[in-house]
Scaffold this motif. Structure first.
Motif, PDB file in Angstrom:
ATOM      1  N   SER A 114       0.824  -1.215   0.000  1.00 27.54           N
ATOM      2  CA  SER A 114       0.000   0.000   0.000  1.00 27.54           C
ATOM      3  C   SER A 114       0.858   1.265   0.000  1.00 27.54           C
ATOM      4  O   SER A 114       0.510   2.245  -0.659  1.00 27.54           O
ATOM      5  CB  SER A 114      -0.962   0.001   1.187  1.00 27.54           C
ATOM      6  N   ALA A 115       1.983   1.255   0.702  1.00 24.92           N
ATOM      7  CA  ALA A 115       2.847   2.438   0.738  1.00 24.92           C
ATOM      8  C   ALA A 115       3.416   2.746  -0.647  1.00 24.92           C
ATOM      9  O   ALA A 115       3.439   3.910  -1.075  1.00 24.92           O
ATOM     10  CB  ALA A 115       3.977   2.234   1.738  1.00 24.92           C
ATOM     11  N   ILE A 116       3.843   1.709  -1.365  1.00 26.13           N
ATOM     12  CA  ILE A 116       4.392   1.906  -2.710  1.00 26.13           C
ATOM     13  C   ILE A 116       3.294   2.381  -3.652  1.00 26.13           C
ATOM     14  O   ILE A 116       3.477   3.322  -4.430  1.00 26.13           O
ATOM     15  CB  ILE A 116       5.038   0.615  -3.252  1.00 26.13           C
ATOM     16  N   GLN A 117       2.137   1.738  -3.609  1.00 27.84           N
ATOM     17  CA  GLN A 117       1.064   2.104  -4.520  1.00 27.84           C
ATOM     18  C   GLN A 117       0.543   3.519  -4.257  1.00 27.84           C
ATOM     19  O   GLN A 117       0.197   4.241  -5.188  1.00 27.84           O
ATOM     20  CB  GLN A 117      -0.059   1.071  -4.478  1.00 27.84           C
ATOM     21  N   GLN A 118       0.534   3.937  -2.990  1.00 30.49           N
ATOM     22  CA  GLN A 118       0.149   5.314  -2.673  1.00 30.49           C
ATOM     23  C   GLN A 118       1.171   6.290  -3.255  1.00 30.49           C
ATOM     24  O   GLN A 118       0.809   7.301  -3.854  1.00 30.49           O
ATOM     25  CB  GLN A 118       0.033   5.520  -1.161  1.00 30.49           C
ATOM     26  N   PHE A 119       2.457   5.981  -3.087  1.00 30.51           N
ATOM     27  CA  PHE A 119       3.519   6.816  -3.657  1.00 30.51           C
ATOM     28  C   PHE A 119       3.373   6.918  -5.176  1.00 30.51           C
ATOM     29  O   PHE A 119       3.433   8.005  -5.745  1.00 30.51           O
ATOM     30  CB  PHE A 119       4.896   6.250  -3.279  1.00 30.51           C
ATOM     31  N   VAL A 120       3.146   5.794  -5.845  1.00 32.20           N
ATOM     32  CA  VAL A 120       3.006   5.779  -7.303  1.00 32.20           C
ATOM     33  C   VAL A 120       1.817   6.640  -7.731  1.00 32.20           C
ATOM     34  O   VAL A 120       1.933   7.455  -8.655  1.00 32.20           O
ATOM     35  CB  VAL A 120       2.883   4.335  -7.844  1.00 32.20           C
ATOM     36  N   ARG A 121       0.676   6.477  -7.064  1.00 31.04           N
ATOM     37  CA  ARG A 121      -0.523   7.276  -7.410  1.00 31.04           C
ATOM     38  C   ARG A 121      -0.248   8.773  -7.258  1.00 31.04           C
ATOM     39  O   ARG A 121      -0.559   9.570  -8.146  1.00 31.04           O
ATOM     40  CB  ARG A 121      -1.707   6.889  -6.511  1.00 31.04           C
ATOM     41  N   GLU A 122       0.340   9.146  -6.115  1.00 31.27           N
ATOM     42  CA  GLU A 122       0.594  10.562  -5.853  1.00 31.27           C
ATOM     43  C   GLU A 122       1.631  11.132  -6.820  1.00 31.27           C
ATOM     44  O   GLU A 122       1.499  12.274  -7.279  1.00 31.27           O
ATOM     45  CB  GLU A 122       1.033  10.760  -4.406  1.00 31.27           C
ATOM     46  N   GLY A 128       2.076  14.403 -14.077  1.00 28.77           N
ATOM     47  CA  GLY A 128       1.459  14.136 -15.374  1.00 28.77           C
ATOM     48  C   GLY A 128       1.480  12.690 -15.812  1.00 28.77           C
ATOM     49  O   GLY A 128       1.839  12.387 -16.946  1.00 28.77           O
ATOM     50  N   ASN A 129       1.124  11.788 -14.906  1.00 30.19           N
ATOM     51  CA  ASN A 129       1.019  10.361 -15.202  1.00 30.19           C
ATOM     52  C   ASN A 129       2.368   9.682 -15.453  1.00 30.19           C
ATOM     53  O   ASN A 129       2.423   8.573 -15.959  1.00 30.19           O
ATOM     54  CB  ASN A 129       0.063  10.107 -16.372  1.00 30.19           C
ATOM     55  N   LEU A 130       3.464  10.352 -15.134  1.00 28.10           N
ATOM     56  CA  LEU A 130       4.801   9.764 -15.250  1.00 28.10           C
ATOM     57  C   LEU A 130       4.996   8.747 -14.127  1.00 28.10           C
ATOM     58  O   LEU A 130       4.667   9.021 -12.971  1.00 28.10           O
ATOM     59  CB  LEU A 130       5.858  10.871 -15.145  1.00 28.10           C
ATOM     60  N   LEU A 131       5.522   7.569 -14.471  1.00 23.68           N
ATOM     61  CA  LEU A 131       5.795   6.551 -13.451  1.00 23.68           C
ATOM     62  C   LEU A 131       7.096   6.881 -12.734  1.00 23.68           C
ATOM     63  O   LEU A 131       8.108   7.180 -13.370  1.00 23.68           O
ATOM     64  CB  LEU A 131       5.909   5.164 -14.093  1.00 23.68           C
ATOM     65  N   PRO A 132       7.106   6.796 -11.413  1.00 26.97           N
ATOM     66  CA  PRO A 132       8.331   7.085 -10.671  1.00 26.97           C
ATOM     67  C   PRO A 132       9.336   5.938 -10.773  1.00 26.97           C
ATOM     68  O   PRO A 132       8.967   4.773 -10.663  1.00 26.97           O
ATOM     69  CB  PRO A 132       7.845   7.259  -9.234  1.00 26.97           C
ATOM     70  N   ASP A 133      10.608   6.280 -11.008  1.00 25.98           N
ATOM     71  CA  ASP A 133      11.659   5.266 -11.047  1.00 25.98           C
ATOM     72  C   ASP A 133      12.297   5.134  -9.666  1.00 25.98           C
ATOM     73  O   ASP A 133      11.866   5.772  -8.695  1.00 25.98           O
ATOM     74  CB  ASP A 133      12.684   5.585 -12.136  1.00 25.98           C
ATOM     75  N   ALA A 134      13.325   4.313  -9.566  1.00 26.43           N
ATOM     76  CA  ALA A 134      13.982   4.067  -8.281  1.00 26.43           C
ATOM     77  C   ALA A 134      14.589   5.337  -7.706  1.00 26.43           C
ATOM     78  O   ALA A 134      14.604   5.528  -6.487  1.00 26.43           O
ATOM     79  CB  ALA A 134      15.062   2.999  -8.442  1.00 26.43           C
ATOM     80  N   HIS A 135      15.076   6.225  -8.567  1.00 26.14           N
ATOM     81  CA  HIS A 135      15.671   7.470  -8.077  1.00 26.14           C
ATOM     82  C   HIS A 135      14.612   8.357  -7.430  1.00 26.14           C
ATOM     83  O   HIS A 135      14.858   8.978  -6.399  1.00 26.14           O
ATOM     84  CB  HIS A 135      16.385   8.191  -9.220  1.00 26.14           C
ATOM     85  N   ALA A 136      13.424   8.396  -8.012  1.00 22.89           N
ATOM     86  CA  ALA A 136      12.321   9.162  -7.423  1.00 22.89           C
ATOM     87  C   ALA A 136      11.924   8.560  -6.076  1.00 22.89           C
ATOM     88  O   ALA A 136      11.669   9.292  -5.118  1.00 22.89           O
ATOM     89  CB  ALA A 136      11.129   9.190  -8.370  1.00 22.89           C
ATOM     90  N   ALA A 137      11.893   7.231  -6.003  1.00 20.22           N
ATOM     91  CA  ALA A 137      11.532   6.567  -4.748  1.00 20.22           C
ATOM     92  C   ALA A 137      12.562   6.864  -3.663  1.00 20.22           C
ATOM     93  O   ALA A 137      12.198   7.132  -2.511  1.00 20.22           O
ATOM     94  CB  ALA A 137      11.403   5.058  -4.966  1.00 20.22           C
ATOM     95  N   LEU A 138      13.843   6.837  -4.007  1.00 19.39           N
ATOM     96  CA  LEU A 138      14.883   7.155  -3.025  1.00 19.39           C
ATOM     97  C   LEU A 138      14.782   8.606  -2.554  1.00 19.39           C
ATOM     98  O   LEU A 138      14.930   8.893  -1.361  1.00 19.39           O
ATOM     99  CB  LEU A 138      16.274   6.894  -3.606  1.00 19.39           C
ATOM    100  N   ALA A 139      14.523   9.522  -3.481  1.00 19.63           N
ATOM    101  CA  ALA A 139      14.376  10.929  -3.112  1.00 19.63           C
ATOM    102  C   ALA A 139      13.169  11.117  -2.195  1.00 19.63           C
ATOM    103  O   ALA A 139      13.231  11.871  -1.215  1.00 19.63           O
ATOM    104  CB  ALA A 139      14.239  11.794  -4.362  1.00 19.63           C
ATOM    105  N   TYR A 140      12.091  10.431  -2.497  1.00 18.25           N
ATOM    106  CA  TYR A 140      10.891  10.489  -1.677  1.00 18.25           C
ATOM    107  C   TYR A 140      11.186   9.975  -0.270  1.00 18.25           C
ATOM    108  O   TYR A 140      10.842  10.620   0.731  1.00 18.25           O
ATOM    109  CB  TYR A 140       9.788   9.662  -2.341  1.00 18.25           C
ATOM    110  N   ASP A 141      11.822   8.819  -0.177  1.00 16.77           N
ATOM    111  CA  ASP A 141      12.155   8.255   1.131  1.00 16.77           C
ATOM    112  C   ASP A 141      13.098   9.169   1.908  1.00 16.77           C
ATOM    113  O   ASP A 141      12.913   9.390   3.114  1.00 16.77           O
ATOM    114  CB  ASP A 141      12.798   6.872   0.973  1.00 16.77           C
ATOM    115  N   ALA A 142      14.105   9.711   1.246  1.00 17.61           N
ATOM    116  CA  ALA A 142      15.057  10.606   1.916  1.00 17.61           C
ATOM    117  C   ALA A 142      14.359  11.862   2.438  1.00 17.61           C
ATOM    118  O   ALA A 142      14.634  12.321   3.559  1.00 17.61           O
ATOM    119  CB  ALA A 142      16.188  10.989   0.964  1.00 17.61           C
TER     120      ALA A 142
END
Length: 173
Positions: A114-122, A128-142
């Motif tokens: 659920s945490a990943i899917q919420q991040f992807v939706r947001e 603009g409907n761009l899928l987040p890559d691993a770098h976006a996920a790391l930046a989000y977590d940081a």
């Protein structure tokens, strides 16, 4: 047997240790500088070594060039890499030269948690409907870790933040 074309020392060290522990044989290690445009010297050495696969723990821009140049000189081995490959631009830049390649990473938009899917939706909603890559996920977590530390320290003072970050042990949902 495998030949490693290195850029990222940490990924290289871990891969090398794990691969050897599983009985794999590394036939050589070559290096390059990020942003190089010509890898033909290293790729010629790889042709001579004739490994079963080639491990390239670099970033997507370099990997795309390496993949294309390796195919141009006739190398057909699978290419292996890590999270530095995780960008949509890799596939745009590398195209068919990446067929048969494998990537290991810490994140996937397909993770059902659920945490990943919420991040992807947001992320998609904001960008603009761009899928987040691993770098976006790391930046989000940081950013989440830093925001949590600022809240707990009740300050943006560097020393207080350092101490609070050092105390961080688990995720705060």
């Amino acid at each position: 047997m495998i030949l490693i074309l290195t850029y990222s020392r940490g990924l290289t060290d871990y891969f090398e240790l794990s691969f050897a522990k599983l009985g794999g044989q590394i036939v050589g290690k070559l290096s390059y500088t990020q942003g190089d445009a010509d890898f033909k010297g290293q790729l010629s050495a790889i042709q001579i070594a004739a490994p079963d696969v080639i491990y390239i723990p670099g970033y997507y821009g370099d990997v795309a060039v390496i993949a294309k140049q390796s195919r141009q000189i006739g190398l057909k081995q699978s290419l292996l890499g890590g999270d530095g490959w995780d960008a949509p631009e890799l596939w745009q830049l590398g195209g068919d030269a990446l067929n048969g390649s494998f990537i290991s990473t810490h994140y996937s938009v397909d993770d059902p948690s659920s945490a990943i899917q919420q991040f992807v939706r947001e992320y998609k909603q904001r960008y603009g409907n761009l899928l987040p890559d691993a770098h976006a996920a790391l930046a989000y977590d940081a950013t989440r870790v830093l925001t949590d530390a600022i809240r707990r320290a009740n300050s943006t003072d560097g020393e207080k933040l350092r101490a609070t970050l050092a105390e961080t042990k688990t995720s705060r949902e």
